[in-house]
Scaffold this active site. Structure first.
Site, PDB file in Angstrom:
ATOM      1  N   GLY A  57       4.564   1.499  -1.868  1.00  0.00           N
ATOM      2  CA  GLY A  57       4.831   2.014  -3.206  1.00  0.00           C
ATOM      3  C   GLY A  57       3.559   2.554  -3.825  1.00  0.00           C
ATOM      4  O   GLY A  57       2.558   2.769  -3.135  1.00  0.00           O
ATOM      5  N   ASP A  71       0.869  -1.190   0.000  1.00  0.00           N
ATOM      6  CA  ASP A  71       0.000   0.000   0.000  1.00  0.00           C
ATOM      7  C   ASP A  71       0.897   1.228   0.000  1.00  0.00           C
ATOM      8  O   ASP A  71       2.134   1.124  -0.104  1.00  0.00           O
ATOM      9  CB  ASP A  71      -0.949  -0.003   1.230  1.00  0.00           C
ATOM     10  CG  ASP A  71      -2.257   0.746   0.952  1.00  0.00           C
ATOM     11  OD1 ASP A  71      -2.191   1.965   0.690  1.00  0.00           O
ATOM     12  OD2 ASP A  71      -3.330   0.122   0.984  1.00  0.00           O
ATOM     13  N   PHE A 120       0.878   1.841  -6.907  1.00  0.00           N
ATOM     14  CA  PHE A 120       0.498   0.786  -7.852  1.00  0.00           C
ATOM     15  C   PHE A 120       0.398   1.272  -9.292  1.00  0.00           C
ATOM     16  O   PHE A 120       0.276   0.465 -10.205  1.00  0.00           O
ATOM     17  CB  PHE A 120      -0.737   0.003  -7.407  1.00  0.00           C
ATOM     18  CG  PHE A 120      -1.988   0.780  -7.044  1.00  0.00           C
ATOM     19  CD1 PHE A 120      -2.392   1.894  -7.743  1.00  0.00           C
ATOM     20  CD2 PHE A 120      -2.784   0.329  -5.995  1.00  0.00           C
ATOM     21  CE1 PHE A 120      -3.562   2.570  -7.411  1.00  0.00           C
ATOM     22  CE2 PHE A 120      -3.958   1.007  -5.650  1.00  0.00           C
ATOM     23  CZ  PHE A 120      -4.344   2.137  -6.365  1.00  0.00           C
ATOM     24  N   HIS A 161     -12.673  -0.299  -8.076  1.00  0.00           N
ATOM     25  CA  HIS A 161     -13.873   0.556  -8.077  1.00  0.00           C
ATOM     26  C   HIS A 161     -13.545   2.023  -7.760  1.00  0.00           C
ATOM     27  O   HIS A 161     -14.365   2.894  -7.982  1.00  0.00           O
ATOM     28  CB  HIS A 161     -14.954  -0.002  -7.136  1.00  0.00           C
ATOM     29  CG  HIS A 161     -14.768   0.270  -5.683  1.00  0.00           C
ATOM     30  ND1 HIS A 161     -15.790   0.134  -4.772  1.00  0.00           N
ATOM     31  CD2 HIS A 161     -13.675   0.677  -4.966  1.00  0.00           C
ATOM     32  CE1 HIS A 161     -15.351   0.459  -3.559  1.00  0.00           C
ATOM     33  NE2 HIS A 161     -14.075   0.779  -3.651  1.00  0.00           N
TER      34      HIS A 161
HETATM   35  C1  LIG Z   1     -10.800   1.557  -0.619  1.00  0.00           C
HETATM   36  S1  LIG Z   1      -9.265   1.276   0.183  1.00  0.00           S
HETATM   37  C2  LIG Z   1      -9.233  -0.491   0.216  1.00  0.00           C
HETATM   38  C3  LIG Z   1      -8.270  -1.033   1.228  1.00  0.00           C
HETATM   39  C4  LIG Z   1      -8.347  -2.556   1.400  1.00  0.00           C
HETATM   40  N1  LIG Z   1      -8.069  -3.269   0.165  1.00  0.00           N
HETATM   41  C5  LIG Z   1      -9.676  -2.967   1.992  1.00  0.00           C
HETATM   42  O1  LIG Z   1     -10.485  -3.577   1.303  1.00  0.00           O
HETATM   43  O2  LIG Z   1      -9.920  -2.634   3.158  1.00  0.00           O
HETATM   44  C6  LIG Z   1      -8.140   1.725  -1.110  1.00  0.00           C
HETATM   45  C7  LIG Z   1      -6.673   1.551  -0.764  1.00  0.00           C
HETATM   46  O3  LIG Z   1      -5.909   1.943  -1.922  1.00  0.00           O
HETATM   47  C8  LIG Z   1      -4.704   2.534  -1.460  1.00  0.00           C
HETATM   48  N2  LIG Z   1      -4.129   3.321  -2.552  1.00  0.00           N
HETATM   49  C9  LIG Z   1      -4.651   4.429  -3.129  1.00  0.00           C
HETATM   50  N3  LIG Z   1      -3.819   4.890  -4.086  1.00  0.00           N
HETATM   51  C10 LIG Z   1      -2.760   4.043  -4.124  1.00  0.00           C
HETATM   52  C11 LIG Z   1      -1.581   3.994  -4.922  1.00  0.00           C
HETATM   53  N4  LIG Z   1      -1.352   4.902  -5.882  1.00  0.00           N
HETATM   54  N5  LIG Z   1      -0.707   2.984  -4.705  1.00  0.00           N
HETATM   55  C12 LIG Z   1      -0.948   2.049  -3.738  1.00  0.00           C
HETATM   56  N6  LIG Z   1      -2.051   2.052  -2.950  1.00  0.00           N
HETATM   57  C13 LIG Z   1      -2.947   3.039  -3.150  1.00  0.00           C
HETATM   58  C14 LIG Z   1      -5.185   3.356  -0.271  1.00  0.00           C
HETATM   59  O4  LIG Z   1      -4.133   3.718   0.568  1.00  0.00           O
HETATM   60  C15 LIG Z   1      -6.190   2.421   0.372  1.00  0.00           C
HETATM   61  O5  LIG Z   1      -5.582   1.613   1.366  1.00  0.00           O
END
Ligand SMILES: C[S@@+](CC[C@H](N)C(=O)[O-])C[C@H]1O[C@@H](n2cnc3c(N)ncnc32)[C@H](O)[C@@H]1O
Length: 338
Positions: free
Chosen positions: A229, A201, A231, A249
């Site tokens: 990092g 994350d 994604f 989503h």
């Molecule tokens: C809606 S949350 C979902 C978290 C987890 N998968 C869950 O279901 O509880 C979205 C996640 O995407 C991560 N995120 C957003 N942009 C990101 C990026 N550019 N690279 C890595 N992670 C990212 C956020 O930090 C967050 O933890």
């Protein structure tokens, strides 16, 4: 027996849905459920403990009790009901953080821009705050913390259903892409003792996850590696499966194709991608996914149908192999290299 409501009466009640959400928010912010966990209390006693006005608190609780949240008993006392108990903090089925997050002023401001988004196609969240959702959270660590906790509240119900629905490979590595605080990964590792995990994350989130109960738990910590990092640039290499729950989503199609392509590039030859989201079905039945889709419209993402997932996969050089339903509102959309 309750009177059958007419369409105008039903509409009157639907239109004031936010009255109830405001009441629930105030109850959650005041931690009223925690204050009642030892048993019923008079409204005066509760008001003193919460540092609020007893007369107003009485009306708030009476209104909440009329929809099943708290119950009034003799002598202006209030007690928990099963619904009110979900507002306790620190219990396994707590919905406290979720209730707070979806009602915080910064979230309301973005919903206020929904009509602007519908008229112009612009992202309501950006209209309200000047930056996209995740950038806003990075700039506001306290709100990021509330958001992370709110995702964990949803996860308590969803994670066991997801872990049970899919046969994960043995002696393999599962990468949880944007896995937040790691609650899903921990649940899957617990159910699959021969699986290794990588929690990936953003740096701020991983820093919090390192101290969190999930990935530091006995029996999980030694099988779980943490990496941070972006994604959109790359995800950890060498995984046999890449799971991402509530991730695609959040993003538009182009952004999703980038994330999926990075998973494709990083995964082992026979690797799989496992997208966990609400797969939108046709028809008019009540649907968590169709309402959640509007929250996603607010932040620039969308919920998708099976055909829309298949198109994203194809654009990223993947092939959708199957959609595995779970006992919660989410499904697992599985893909392999095309
Ligand atoms: C809606 S949350 C979902 C978290 C987890 N998968 C869950 O279901 O509880 C979205 C996640 O995407 C991560 N995120 C957003 N942009 C990101 C990026 N550019 N690279 C890595 N992670 C990212 C956020 O930090 C967050 O933890």
């Amino acid at each position: 027996m309750a009177k059958k409501l007419s369409p105008p009466e039903i509409m009157r009640n639907l239109a004031i849905g936010y009255w109830v959400s405001r009441l629930v928010y105030v109850a959650a912010k005041l931690k009223l459920a925690d204050l009642l966990k030892g048993g019923s209390r008079t409204v005066e006693d509760l008001a003193a403990a919460a540092d609020v006005q007893p007369a107003a608190l009485y009306r708030l609780l009476r209104a909440l009790a009329s929809v099943g949240i708290f119950a009034e008993t003799k002598g202006r006392r209030f007690k928990l009901t099963p619904l009110a108990a979900t507002l306790k903090t620190g219990v396994p089925d707590s919905m406290h953080a979720w209730t707070v997050m979806v009602n915080e002023p910064w979230m309301w401001d973005s919903w206020n821009a929904l009509d602007h988004g519908v008229k112009t196609g612009e992202m309501p969240f950006r209209k309200a705050h000047g930056v996209p959702f995740f950038q806003f959270l990075e700039q506001h660590p306290e709100d990021m913390k509330v958001f992370g906790e709110s995702m964990s509240s949803l996860s308590k119900v969803e994670n066991p259903a997801i872990a049970a629905a899919y046969t994960f490979p043995k002696n393999a590595t599962l990468v949880d892409v944007a896995g937040g605080h790691g609650s899903l990964l921990a649940a899957i590792l617990k159910a699959n003792p021969r699986l290794q995990g990588v929690l990936f994350d953003q740096p701020g989130v991983i820093a919090r996850a390192e101290k969190d109960q999930h990935v530091t738990a006995k029996g999980i910590a030694r099988r779980c590696r943490l990496e941070s990092g972006n994604f959109f640039e790359a995800v950890p290499t060498g995984g046999d499966a890449y799971i991402m729950k509530y991730i695609l989503h959040d993003w538009n199609d182009e952004e999703c194709v980038k994330i999926l392509s990075n998973c494709r590039a990083a995964m082992n030859e026979k690797g799989k991608v496992l997208v966990v989201d609400a797969v939108v079905s046709p028809g008019n039945d009540p649907s968590w996914g169709k309402l959640l889709d509007i929250q996603m419209l607010i932040i620039g993402g969308r919920e998708r149908t099976k055909a829309e997932f298949a198109a994203l996969f194809a654009a990223a050089g993947l092939k959708l192999t199957r959609v595995v339903p779970t006992k919660c509102a989410l499904s697992i959309v599985e893909g392999v290299r095309a």
